[in-house]
Design a protein around this motif. Structure first.
Motif, mmCIF file in Angstrom:
data_model
loop_
_atom_site.group_PDB
_atom_site.id
_atom_site.type_symbol
_atom_site.label_atom_id
_atom_site.label_comp_id
_atom_site.label_asym_id
_atom_site.label_seq_id
_atom_site.Cartn_x
_atom_site.Cartn_y
_atom_site.Cartn_z
ATOM 1 N N SER A 1 0.813 -1.216 0.000
ATOM 2 C CA SER A 1 0.000 0.000 0.000
ATOM 3 C C SER A 1 0.845 1.263 0.000
ATOM 4 N N ASP A 2 2.100 1.174 0.427
ATOM 5 C CA ASP A 2 2.970 2.346 0.400
ATOM 6 C C ASP A 2 3.445 2.688 -1.013
ATOM 7 N N LEU A 3 3.089 1.858 -1.992
ATOM 8 C CA LEU A 3 3.470 2.146 -3.376
ATOM 9 C C LEU A 3 2.377 2.871 -4.164
ATOM 10 N N ALA A 4 1.170 2.954 -3.596
ATOM 11 C CA ALA A 4 0.102 3.637 -4.331
ATOM 12 C C ALA A 4 0.533 5.058 -4.695
ATOM 13 N N PHE A 5 1.163 5.737 -3.746
ATOM 14 C CA PHE A 5 1.789 7.027 -4.029
ATOM 15 C C PHE A 5 3.131 7.060 -3.314
ATOM 16 N N PRO A 6 4.183 7.456 -4.011
ATOM 17 C CA PRO A 6 4.168 8.010 -5.376
ATOM 18 C C PRO A 6 4.364 7.002 -6.506
ATOM 19 N N HIS A 7 4.788 5.786 -6.165
ATOM 20 C CA HIS A 7 5.331 4.918 -7.215
ATOM 21 C C HIS A 7 4.313 4.567 -8.287
ATOM 22 N N HIS A 8 3.162 4.054 -7.901
ATOM 23 C CA HIS A 8 2.189 3.645 -8.923
ATOM 24 C C HIS A 8 1.506 4.841 -9.575
ATOM 25 N N GLU A 9 1.319 5.887 -8.825
ATOM 26 C CA GLU A 9 0.749 7.104 -9.408
ATOM 27 C C GLU A 9 1.662 7.664 -10.488
ATOM 28 N N MET A 10 2.935 7.785 -10.179
ATOM 29 C CA MET A 10 3.895 8.354 -11.130
ATOM 30 C C MET A 10 4.096 7.422 -12.316
ATOM 31 N N GLY A 11 4.206 6.124 -12.036
ATOM 32 C CA GLY A 11 4.402 5.177 -13.130
ATOM 33 C C GLY A 11 3.251 5.197 -14.113
ATOM 34 N N ALA A 12 2.026 5.258 -13.593
ATOM 35 C CA ALA A 12 0.866 5.319 -14.479
ATOM 36 C C ALA A 12 0.921 6.555 -15.366
ATOM 37 N N SER A 13 1.290 7.691 -14.790
ATOM 38 C CA SER A 13 1.362 8.919 -15.585
ATOM 39 C C SER A 13 2.439 8.832 -16.653
ATOM 40 N N HIS A 14 3.601 8.297 -16.293
ATOM 41 C CA HIS A 14 4.653 8.112 -17.300
ATOM 42 C C HIS A 14 4.111 7.316 -18.483
ATOM 43 N N ALA A 15 3.499 6.165 -18.179
ATOM 44 C CA ALA A 15 3.042 5.262 -19.236
ATOM 45 C C ALA A 15 1.932 5.886 -20.064
ATOM 46 N N GLN A 16 1.030 6.592 -19.417
ATOM 47 C CA GLN A 16 -0.104 7.183 -20.115
ATOM 48 C C GLN A 16 0.324 8.300 -21.054
ATOM 49 N N VAL A 17 1.312 9.083 -20.656
ATOM 50 C CA VAL A 17 1.822 10.126 -21.545
ATOM 51 C C VAL A 17 2.608 9.496 -22.698
ATOM 52 N N LEU A 18 3.390 8.474 -22.390
ATOM 53 C CA LEU A 18 4.190 7.821 -23.428
ATOM 54 C C LEU A 18 3.322 7.193 -24.510
ATOM 55 N N THR A 19 2.220 6.594 -24.116
ATOM 56 C CA THR A 19 1.402 5.826 -25.070
ATOM 57 C C THR A 19 0.154 6.563 -25.532
ATOM 58 N N GLY A 20 -0.265 7.569 -24.797
ATOM 59 C CA GLY A 20 -1.531 8.223 -25.108
ATOM 60 C C GLY A 20 -2.739 7.375 -24.759
ATOM 61 N N GLU A 21 -2.544 6.323 -23.991
ATOM 62 C CA GLU A 21 -3.630 5.427 -23.604
ATOM 63 C C GLU A 21 -3.900 5.533 -22.101
ATOM 64 N N PHE A 22 -5.121 5.170 -21.692
ATOM 65 C CA PHE A 22 -5.518 5.209 -20.287
ATOM 66 C C PHE A 22 -6.522 4.087 -20.043
#
Length: 409
Positions: A247-268
């Motif tokens: 649960s300590d990865l929800a923020f920042p790790h998973h939040e930031m990782g999701a944003s990286h991937a979503q900007v890179l791919t344009g998908e959500f």
């Protein structure tokens, strides 16, 4: 990097149920209906102080996810990383006067041994951060080219404002994010950043620290979040079924990782469900490296504790709960293991088909392992009290507990 050997998963009659699991991003349950191949990424260890009970509880939860999916006759594509270069690892190596590479290799090997002993199913791809660097560099360059990254004194940062979906994984407000960023490896107070929450993508080489060729980025090493993104996109692609971790990865790790991937791919979104295991405490405090209050799987094994009992102790608490490891929790598990083994050692017993259904139903309902244990307890109590005439029942119970709970009786 190689993973650990897989234990055989026995086949059971019938078929399991689709998994209904709590999604951090929506704050409620989602029913996962993967295709023929279910895809899961679980964030791995930074290899020092492995494997403590917090680690074990997390990987136990996602081992159950795999077992539920396998019971639905799906294949599972499981990916896990190893953060084998990062500030905490380097700091520990310097403190102990050892080579950081050797420390990482030693602790990763110990982690593999513990996972093998606990009968955790291994990932298909087990990838270290260092070996992922050739795939990380182009992603950072692409984010920069997209205008989603910027340079600050040679370091490269991601702009969280470039992702319109930023914040949807954790659901936290900016003030809470800033506090957690400071606690969990971020640098919100660094002057010159566009947004205090912006995470580092590429750290320029520091004197006395390891660095690699980053092409147009210069020599350096990757940030924490982009490491997992590169590995996940390479092996799973976007829209995979479960992104997992503590649960300590929800923020920042998973939040930031999701944003990286979503900007890179344009998908959500990056993942259908973000699933997080609770924290394990000891003596009233969260079990953590910084507090030095760790209980290690390897030490329990050296003390002669059966790994199957450790596994039952982990199952006795719901995966999303924060709970405390005690001698009593372990002793209860040792006693339960003894009762179950005695029950399945008899030549016959009460019918077990309904029990298999109960275990399946419990695990499909947000991995309710405590309910599954209670179901087996009831069967074992009937076996002790009255016995039965079904010669196939003890073997079926043994196979079900192995296949669905990873516990060898």
């Amino acid at each position: 990097m190689h993973a650990w050997p897989a234990s055989e998963v026995p086949a059971l009659p019938g078929q399991g149920r689709d998994l209904r699991i709590h999604d951090t991003a929506t704050g409620g349950p989602v029913t996962l209906e993967p295709g023929p191949v279910a895809r899961i990424y679980v964030c791995g260890i930074t290899p020092y102080d492995a494997t403590h009970m917090g680690h074990a509880a997390t990987y136990n939860a996602f081992d159950l996810v795999q077992r539920v999916w396998l019971d639905t006759e799906r294949q599972v594509h499981y990916v896990q990383n190893v953060t084998d270069v990062d500030d905490p690892l380097l700091e520990r190596a310097q403190r102990d006067g050892v080579d950081w590479v050797g420390l990482a290799e030693q602790e990763t090997a110990l982690f593999r041994e513990d996972m093998t002993a606990l009968r955790m199913l291994p990932p298909k791809h087990y990838i270290g951060a260092v070996e992922a660097i050739p795939g990380i560099v182009p992603l950072v360059e692409r984010l920069r080219d997209l205008g989603a990254a910027y340079e600050l004194d040679g370091d490269v940062y991601f702009s969280v404002e470039s992702d319109p979906h930023f914040g949807t994984v954790s659901g936290l407000d900016a003030a809470a994010m800033r506090l957690l960023s400071a606690e969990r490896g971020g640098d919100p107070d660094r002057p010159g950043k566009k947004n205090p929450l912006d995470p580092m993508l590429w750290m320029a080489a520091r004197e006395g620290e390891p660095s690699w060729d980053g092409g147009s980025l210069g020599r350096g090493r990757p940030g924490w979040h982009i490491e997992c993104v590169a590995i996940a996109l390479d092996h799973l692609g976007m829209g995979f079924d479960v992104q997992g971790g503590g649960s300590d990865l929800a923020f920042p790790h998973h939040e930031m990782g999701a944003s990286h991937a979503q900007v890179l791919t344009g998908e959500f979104p990056m993942a259908t469900a973000y699933v997080h295991a609770g924290m394990v405490g000891l003596d009233g405090e969260k079990m953590s490296k910084s507090r030095g209050n760790l209980v290690f799987v390897s030490q329990l094994r050296r003390d002669g504790v059966d790994p199957a009992a450790v596994r039952l102790a982990l199952h006795s608490r719901h995966y999303r709960s924060d709970w405390e490891w005690t001698d009593g929790v372990l002793q209860d598990a040792v006693d339960r293991l003894g009762r179950w083994r005695a029950a399945v050692s008899r030549p016959d017993g009460p019918s077990a088909e309904a029990l298999v259904d109960e275990i399946r139903e419990a695990l499909a309902d947000d991995l309710d392992a405590p309910a599954a244990l209670a179901a087996v307890d009831r069967w074992a109590a009937r076996q002790e009290a009255d016995g039965g005439t079904d010669t196939g029942a003890p073997g079926l119970v043994s196979r079900a507990v192995d296949a669905l709970l990873g516990v060898a009786l």
